[in-house]
Design a protein around this motif. Structure first.
Motif: not given
Length: 233
Positions: A10-11, A168-169, A203-205, A210-212
């Motif tokens: 998440t952000p 990220p936000w 960002m790849d962690v 990641r949810r759809k």
């Protein structure tokens, strides 16, 4: 590895991922699946009493003893000061960074999060809520854009945890009801940060987690419904 990061993509998770990647220090990732309710587990609540991720455990704390941290902004300040990077040593520079980190925590995160909720997850369209939060989101993009007309980075001349906290936000403006083409200084900064290798790695962690774009009704109950409000001892 002395650092364990309890996190999810998440952000708020990503901004700490980015900092750890920028610091180039080893850390262990402990996934906390907020969609299935792992954030409510008693062991996690001992680390993060507000049942939010990320949370951090550092076995090598300030006095050589373990320390636990919750709240992403506090974690970022702790890590920046522990390793002496991305936060200035002089008082004036340090307070500039801290005020913009607080701006992210108090305004960018909550308001953009609400905008995204009503555009992406609300069970039915609510024009009042969408209008209110998209306007506030656009106002905040304007605050950032004006700031970046004055300096190359959020807190001044140097890249800092303030940039990592905000970036990220502001990645998903289309889910916040904001047309960001009208913010040229923001776009210059956003595109520059996006190309940093550590940002890409951060960002790849947990990217496979990641949810759809759509989530189940059960997940919505966990994330936004009654499970959030249960009393926990």
């Amino acid at each position: 590895m002395s650092i364990e990061l309890y996190t999810w993509p998440t952000p708020n998770g990503h901004k700490v991922h980015i900092l750890l990647e920028e610091l180039a220090v080893p850390y262990a990732v402990v996934p906390v699946d907020i969609v299935t309710g792992e954030q409510f587990a008693p062991d996690f609540l001992k680390i993060s009493p507000n049942n939010k991720m990320p949370a951090l455990v550092d076995s090598d704390g300030p006095d050589g003893q373990p320390i636990t941290m919750f709240e992403s902004g506090a974690i970022m300040i702790y890590l920046a000061e522990k390793f002496g990077r991305f936060i200035p040593g002089d008082a004036r520079g340090r307070y500039s960074v801290l005020q913009w980190v607080m701006f992210q925590m108090a305004s960018i995160g909550p308001m953009l999060g609400q905008a995204q909720h009503f555009f992406q997850y609300a069970p039915e369209a609510n024009d009042y809520a969408r209008n209110r939060y998209s306007k506030e989101a656009a106002r905040l993009y304007g605050v950032v854009d004006r700031r970046l007309a004055e300096s190359p980075y959020i807190a001044g001349e140097e890249y800092s945890i303030a940039d990592m906290a905000v970036w990220p936000w502001m990645k998903f403006s289309h889910y916040q009801g904001v047309e960001r083409d009208g913010f040229p200084n923001f776009l210059r900064w956003y595109d520059e940060i996006k190309e940093r290798p550590a940002v890409r790695r951060g960002m790849d962690v947990l990217k496979d987690k990641r949810r759809k774009h759509t989530i189940s009704d059960d997940a919505k109950t966990i994330l936004f419904g009654d499970r959030q409000y249960e009393r926990r001892e």
